[in-house]
Design a protein around this motif. Structure first.
Motif, PDB file in Angstrom:
ATOM      1  N   ALA A   1       0.828  -1.208   0.000  1.00  0.00           N
ATOM      2  CA  ALA A   1       0.000   0.000   0.000  1.00  0.00           C
ATOM      3  C   ALA A   1       0.861   1.257   0.000  1.00  0.00           C
ATOM      4  N   LEU A   2       1.976   1.219   0.736  1.00  0.00           N
ATOM      5  CA  LEU A   2       2.905   2.355   0.762  1.00  0.00           C
ATOM      6  C   LEU A   2       3.408   2.655  -0.643  1.00  0.00           C
ATOM      7  N   ALA A   3       3.818   1.591  -1.365  1.00  0.00           N
ATOM      8  CA  ALA A   3       4.301   1.785  -2.730  1.00  0.00           C
ATOM      9  C   ALA A   3       3.176   2.227  -3.658  1.00  0.00           C
ATOM     10  N   LEU A   4       2.013   1.597  -3.541  1.00  0.00           N
ATOM     11  CA  LEU A   4       0.884   1.930  -4.419  1.00  0.00           C
ATOM     12  C   LEU A   4       0.422   3.365  -4.222  1.00  0.00           C
ATOM     13  N   ASP A   5       0.414   3.819  -2.977  1.00  0.00           N
ATOM     14  CA  ASP A   5      -0.011   5.190  -2.698  1.00  0.00           C
ATOM     15  C   ASP A   5       0.864   6.201  -3.436  1.00  0.00           C
ATOM     16  N   HIS A   6       2.118   5.838  -3.650  1.00  0.00           N
ATOM     17  CA  HIS A   6       3.043   6.745  -4.347  1.00  0.00           C
ATOM     18  C   HIS A   6       2.981   6.567  -5.862  1.00  0.00           C
ATOM     19  N   VAL A   7       3.089   5.338  -6.346  1.00  0.00           N
ATOM     20  CA  VAL A   7       3.210   5.144  -7.794  1.00  0.00           C
ATOM     21  C   VAL A   7       1.889   5.363  -8.526  1.00  0.00           C
ATOM     22  N   LEU A   8       0.761   5.268  -7.809  1.00  0.00           N
ATOM     23  CA  LEU A   8      -0.531   5.510  -8.448  1.00  0.00           C
ATOM     24  C   LEU A   8      -1.118   6.870  -8.073  1.00  0.00           C
ATOM     25  N   ALA A   9      -0.357   7.668  -7.353  1.00  0.00           N
ATOM     26  CA  ALA A   9      -0.791   9.043  -7.078  1.00  0.00           C
ATOM     27  C   ALA A   9      -0.904   9.787  -8.402  1.00  0.00           C
ATOM     28  N   PRO A  10      -1.896  10.667  -8.552  1.00  0.00           N
ATOM     29  CA  PRO A  10      -2.086  11.367  -9.833  1.00  0.00           C
ATOM     30  C   PRO A  10      -0.818  12.017 -10.377  1.00  0.00           C
ATOM     31  N   VAL A  11      -0.031  12.646  -9.520  1.00  0.00           N
ATOM     32  CA  VAL A  11       1.169  13.320 -10.011  1.00  0.00           C
ATOM     33  C   VAL A  11       2.169  12.316 -10.568  1.00  0.00           C
ATOM     34  N   ALA A  12       2.269  11.123  -9.954  1.00  0.00           N
ATOM     35  CA  ALA A  12       3.194  10.097 -10.439  1.00  0.00           C
ATOM     36  C   ALA A  12       2.699   9.512 -11.762  1.00  0.00           C
ATOM     37  N   VAL A  13       1.394   9.300 -11.884  1.00  0.00           N
ATOM     38  CA  VAL A  13       0.841   8.779 -13.126  1.00  0.00           C
ATOM     39  C   VAL A  13       1.046   9.771 -14.250  1.00  0.00           C
ATOM     40  N   ASP A  14       0.805  11.041 -13.981  1.00  0.00           N
ATOM     41  CA  ASP A  14       0.990  12.073 -15.015  1.00  0.00           C
ATOM     42  C   ASP A  14       2.443  12.139 -15.464  1.00  0.00           C
ATOM     43  N   ALA A  15       3.370  12.005 -14.499  1.00  0.00           N
ATOM     44  CA  ALA A  15       4.790  12.020 -14.846  1.00  0.00           C
ATOM     45  C   ALA A  15       5.150  10.823 -15.728  1.00  0.00           C
ATOM     46  N   ARG A  16       4.571   9.663 -15.412  1.00  0.00           N
ATOM     47  CA  ARG A  16       4.829   8.462 -16.200  1.00  0.00           C
ATOM     48  C   ARG A  16       4.307   8.617 -17.609  1.00  0.00           C
ATOM     49  N   LEU A  17       3.112   9.166 -17.753  1.00  0.00           N
ATOM     50  CA  LEU A  17       2.544   9.373 -19.098  1.00  0.00           C
ATOM     51  C   LEU A  17       3.367  10.377 -19.892  1.00  0.00           C
ATOM     52  N   ALA A  18       3.840  11.423 -19.206  1.00  0.00           N
ATOM     53  CA  ALA A  18       4.662  12.437 -19.897  1.00  0.00           C
ATOM     54  C   ALA A  18       5.971  11.832 -20.375  1.00  0.00           C
ATOM     55  N   ALA A  19       6.587  10.990 -19.554  1.00  0.00           N
ATOM     56  CA  ALA A  19       7.851  10.371 -19.936  1.00  0.00           C
ATOM     57  C   ALA A  19       7.651   9.417 -21.108  1.00  0.00           C
ATOM     58  N   ALA A  20       6.518   8.714 -21.130  1.00  0.00           N
ATOM     59  CA  ALA A  20       6.252   7.767 -22.212  1.00  0.00           C
ATOM     60  C   ALA A  20       6.013   8.464 -23.545  1.00  0.00           C
ATOM     61  N   SER A  21       5.565   9.725 -23.488  1.00  0.00           N
ATOM     62  CA  SER A  21       5.251  10.447 -24.719  1.00  0.00           C
ATOM     63  C   SER A  21       6.473  11.104 -25.353  1.00  0.00           C
ATOM     64  N   LEU A  22       7.610  11.120 -24.632  1.00  0.00           N
ATOM     65  CA  LEU A  22       8.828  11.757 -25.139  1.00  0.00           C
ATOM     66  C   LEU A  22       9.477  10.908 -26.237  1.00  0.00           C
TER      67      LEU A  22
END
Length: 396
Positions: free
Chosen positions: A375-396
């Motif tokens: 849950a500690l890890a999920l709370d961070h990696v699925l936080a909106p800001v982390a998801v948005d960062a992941r999507l931005a990195a994938a689009s580069l």
């Protein structure tokens, strides 16, 4: 009958990460619901949903018709888009697991280790065991959650005050996992992760609770408004090292005297049992004796709960939780232990604070530590800001 609808009122438009959070938490399951909750246009919602489906984080109802009969417009969080690793390290045991993005366990491993083992000896073995658990696991590792007893600096990923883990303070933990997975490490106190485990599908949906870890030591996780409170330095909940008159000047393993743990911690109970002539090595042995009918062991557990309840009553008056959740090794003898806790809590707490108070065993039992680390890890990696960062990195 009128229906209360939750709406979003912020200046900035909702991001893709925020839309994923709405779906993942069950607040929305269609594009129209996302539009209603966020105020976004049809085009904006479609663009964000497309980005999330392309990244594998959302699945469409059409794709799931054969397995679940979902309506065509349904949006479903894809729990198989990645995995997280859980590493719960205690004084004498390490529990490991690989879990999906919904917190469901895929594989696990639990082993005892020597008391006093240092990070250079234990963590390479932990990493090796995790590598074995990942054999055959296809989704990428998105994060690693690790717990230790004591106080941790979450930003630096180090222990800064663990009286029972000699040699761990100040040691950077992330480098040990660098070759295992290209994923961030998140660290937390062992009682805090127990509280996170309750928030991940436990405690009857309560948003305000106290989660006790009653094991070799005593710790407290605090949940208020659905969030785990760690305190200014991450040291919230150190209930076991509260000085109590009943402990007198008894020395504690933390170096102080008169701590609650000296009369109520598992290590103190084991010492008392040994003095009586019983051959025991761990609080789990004491619990086993109690469950087998040993009256002395049962009395020790009830006395421990009574002493804990004396201090816990203050927290109950201050925070007015809806439940006290008991986890840790002593929770296996829940009825004996909680009888003592109740006795002191009801005697010392205000009537209003205990009017609706529930006493519950930890939802995930012996697995609460690894579930909480996940849950500690999920709370961070699925936080909106982390998801948005992941999507931005994938689009580069």
């Amino acid at each position: 009958m009128s229906q209360v609808v939750e709406t979003r009122e912020t200046a900035a438009p909702a991001t893709a990460g925020e839309l994923l959070d709405l779906v993942r938490t069950g607040r929305a399951s269609t594009r129209s619901q996302l539009r209603m909750l966020t105020g976004l246009s049809r085009t904006a919602v479609t663009a964000r949903v497309t980005a999330l489906t392309s990244a594998g984080l959302l699945r469409l109802g059409e794709e799931l018709a054969s397995t679940g009969g979902r309506p065509p417009g349904a949006l479903v969080f894809n729990q198989d888009a990645g995995v997280v690793l859980a590493v719960a390290i205690g004084r004498s045991r390490s529990q490991l697991a690989v879990l999906d993005l919904d917190g469901q366990e895929i594989s696990s491993d639990s082993r005892d280790h020597e008391v006093g083992v240092g990070p250079d000896e234990l963590l390479p073995d932990v990493v090796r065991r995790l590598g074995g658990l990942l054999d055959g696991v296809a989704p990428p590792v998105l994060g690693i959650g690790l717990s230790l007893p004591g106080t941790l600096d979450r930003s630096r990923g180090i222990s800064i005050g663990s009286p029972v883990m000699t040699g761990w303070d100040g040691v950077e933990l992330a480098p040990y996992f660098a070759d295992l997975a290209d994923a961030p490490l998140f660290v937390g106190n062992d009682a805090d992760v127990l509280a996170r485990a309750e928030l991940l599908g436990g405690a009857s949906g309560l948003d305000d609770m106290l989660v006790v870890k009653a094991s070799t030591g005593l710790g407290l996780g605090i949940v208020a408004g659905g969030r785990v409170l760690s305190g200014h330095l991450g040291a919230a909940g150190e209930i076991g090292h509260t000085t109590v008159d009943a402990a007198g000047e008894q020395p504690c393993r933390c170096g102080a005297t008169g701590c609650l743990e000296t009369i109520a911690g598992g290590w103190a109970l084991v010492a008392k049992l040994e003095e009586s002539g019983q051959a025991v090595d761990h609080v789990r042995d004491l619990v086993s004796l109690a469950l087998q009918g040993d009256s002395f062991a049962r009395g020790l557990l009830r006395d421990s709960g009574r002493e804990l309840g004396e201090v816990l009553a203050v927290a109950i008056n201050l925070l007015n939780p809806g439940a006290v959740v008991i986890g840790g090794d002593m929770a296996a003898a829940f009825d004996f232990y909680v009888a003592g806790v109740r006795e002191s809590v009801y005697r010392r707490s205000a009537p209003l604070a205990t009017r609706d108070l529930q006493f519950l065993p930890a939802t995930h039992g012996d697995r609460a530590g690894v579930v909480g680390c996940a849950a500690l890890a999920l709370d961070h990696v699925l936080a909106p800001v982390a998801v948005d960062a992941r999507l931005a990195a994938a689009s580069l």
